[in-house]
Design a protein around this motif. Structure first.
Motif, PDB file in Angstrom:
ATOM      1  N   ALA B  18      -5.494 -25.700  29.346  1.00  0.00           N
ATOM      2  CA  ALA B  18      -5.414 -26.895  30.274  1.00  0.00           C
ATOM      3  C   ALA B  18      -3.868 -27.450  30.304  1.00  0.00           C
ATOM      4  O   ALA B  18      -3.695 -27.538  31.419  1.00  0.00           O
ATOM      5  CB  ALA B  18      -6.051 -28.079  29.383  1.00  0.00           C
ATOM      6  N   ASN B  21      -2.348 -24.765  32.540  1.00  0.00           N
ATOM      7  CA  ASN B  21      -2.451 -24.773  34.041  1.00  0.00           C
ATOM      8  C   ASN B  21      -1.913 -26.046  34.635  1.00  0.00           C
ATOM      9  O   ASN B  21      -1.347 -26.044  35.779  1.00  0.00           O
ATOM     10  CB  ASN B  21      -4.225 -25.157  33.873  1.00  0.00           C
ATOM     11  CG  ASN B  21      -4.847 -23.756  34.071  1.00  0.00           C
ATOM     12  OD1 ASN B  21      -4.382 -22.634  33.745  1.00  0.00           O
ATOM     13  ND2 ASN B  21      -6.385 -23.987  33.686  1.00  0.00           N
ATOM     14  N   THR B  22      -1.560 -27.081  33.753  1.00  0.00           N
ATOM     15  CA  THR B  22      -1.038 -28.311  34.245  1.00  0.00           C
ATOM     16  C   THR B  22       0.446 -28.258  34.606  1.00  0.00           C
ATOM     17  O   THR B  22       0.767 -28.350  35.736  1.00  0.00           O
ATOM     18  CB  THR B  22      -1.271 -29.504  33.092  1.00  0.00           C
ATOM     19  OG1 THR B  22      -2.639 -29.520  32.814  1.00  0.00           O
ATOM     20  CG2 THR B  22      -0.455 -30.619  33.867  1.00  0.00           C
ATOM     21  N   ALA B  68      -7.970 -30.936  33.735  1.00  0.00           N
ATOM     22  CA  ALA B  68      -7.863 -29.373  33.478  1.00  0.00           C
ATOM     23  C   ALA B  68      -8.777 -29.128  31.997  1.00  0.00           C
ATOM     24  O   ALA B  68      -9.566 -28.046  31.954  1.00  0.00           O
ATOM     25  CB  ALA B  68      -6.630 -28.914  33.212  1.00  0.00           C
ATOM     26  N   CYS B  72     -11.434 -26.509  31.588  1.00  0.00           N
ATOM     27  CA  CYS B  72     -11.324 -25.332  30.756  1.00  0.00           C
ATOM     28  C   CYS B  72     -12.509 -24.943  29.922  1.00  0.00           C
ATOM     29  O   CYS B  72     -12.363 -24.197  28.819  1.00  0.00           O
ATOM     30  CB  CYS B  72     -10.162 -25.374  30.113  1.00  0.00           C
ATOM     31  SG  CYS B  72      -8.660 -25.102  31.285  1.00  0.00           S
TER      32      CYS B  72
END
Lengths: 130, 73
Positions: B18, B21-22, B68, B72
Motif C-alpha cells: 500500500a 503504491n502510494t 490503498a 491491497c
C-alpha cells in the motif's frame, strides 16, 4: 482531533472500513502505540469550526458501531454463507449432477428394448408356431 | 524544492505494498525516500512545488495509503 479506539471492542477491519467511508470528507491517519489500541487522527478537509469536527467524530463513532456489527454478523454467518455458495457453484457446474441425471432420464435411448412392441420382438416365433 | 517531511506508517495497520503504491501515485508531486524500520515504514518526502502545499500533500498521502491498504487486502 485525535482519539483512541480499543481493538478488543472494534476490530481493525471495522475501523478501516469506517475510515474508508470518511476519506472524501476528512484526512485520516492511523497509528498504534500500544497493543490493542488504535490512534485515529481526524482532520476535516474544508476549514470549519470545532463543532463541525465534533459532529464528524460523532458520525465516525456511529459508523464504526455499524461496521463493528456488520463484521460480527459476517463472522457468525461465514460457515453458512460458504455452504450456500458452495452448493450454488456445485449445482452450476455442468457434468456433475445434471449430465448424469440426463443420461439416466433419456427415454429415447432404450438400451434394454423396453419400448419395442411385443409383435416386433416375438412376431417371427409366433408365425412359426401357427 | 520544499522542506522535507516525514510520515510513519505503522506496520500493524499499513501494508508495504500500500505504501509503495502510494509513493508511485505521488511521484510526480514529490521526491520520496522509503525506509523499512522495526515497527514503522518511514516515508520522507520533499514537495517538488514547494510552498504551503507540503502539509496538504502529507494529508493526501495518508488518505491514499489508507485507501490503498484496503485495496491491497
Amino acid at each position: 482531533m485525535v482519539f483512541n479506539l480499543l481493538t478488543k471492542i472494534y476490530h481493525l477491519e471495522s475501523i478501516l472500513n469506517t475510515c474508508y467511508k470518511f476519506l472524501d470528507r476528512a484526512y485520516i491517519y492511523l497509528d498504534a502505540k500500544k497493543k490493542n489500541e488504535i490512534i485515529v487522527r481526524l482532520k476535516l478537509k474544508k476549514k470549519s469550526s470545532k463543532k463541525a469536527l465534533l459532529n464528524l467524530q460523532n458520525e465516525f463513532m456511529n459508523e464504526l458501531l455499524y461496521n463493528a456489527l456488520r463484521y460480527h454478523i459476517s463472522n457468525n454467518n461465514r460457515k453458512i454463507r460458504e455452504y450456500i455458495i458452495g452448493r450454488a457453484v456445485y449445482s452450476a457446474v455442468p457434468g456433475l449432477d445434471t449430465l448424469s441425471a440426463e443420461k439416466v432420464l433419456n427415454f429415447e435411448e432404450d438400451p434394454l428394448g423396453i419400448a419395442v412392441p411385443w409383435e416386433e420382438k416375438h412376431g417371427k416365433n409366433k408365425k412359426n408356431s401357427v | 524544492m520544499g522542506k522535507t517531511k516525514k510520515i510513519q506508517f505503522n506496520k500493524d495497520i499499513y501494508s508495504s505494498s500500500a505504501i509503495k503504491n502510494t509513493i508511485a501515485a505521488f511521484e510526480s508531486f514529490a521526491k520520496f525516500e522509503f525506509r523499512d524500520e522495526k515497527k514503522y515504514y518511514i516515508v520522507r518526502f520533499s514537495s517538488l512545488s514547494g510552498g504551503d502545499g507540503a502539509r496538504t500533500l502529507l494529508d493526501e498521502i495518508c488518505n491514499y495509503a489508507l485507501a490503498a491498504r484496503k485495496k491491497c487486502q
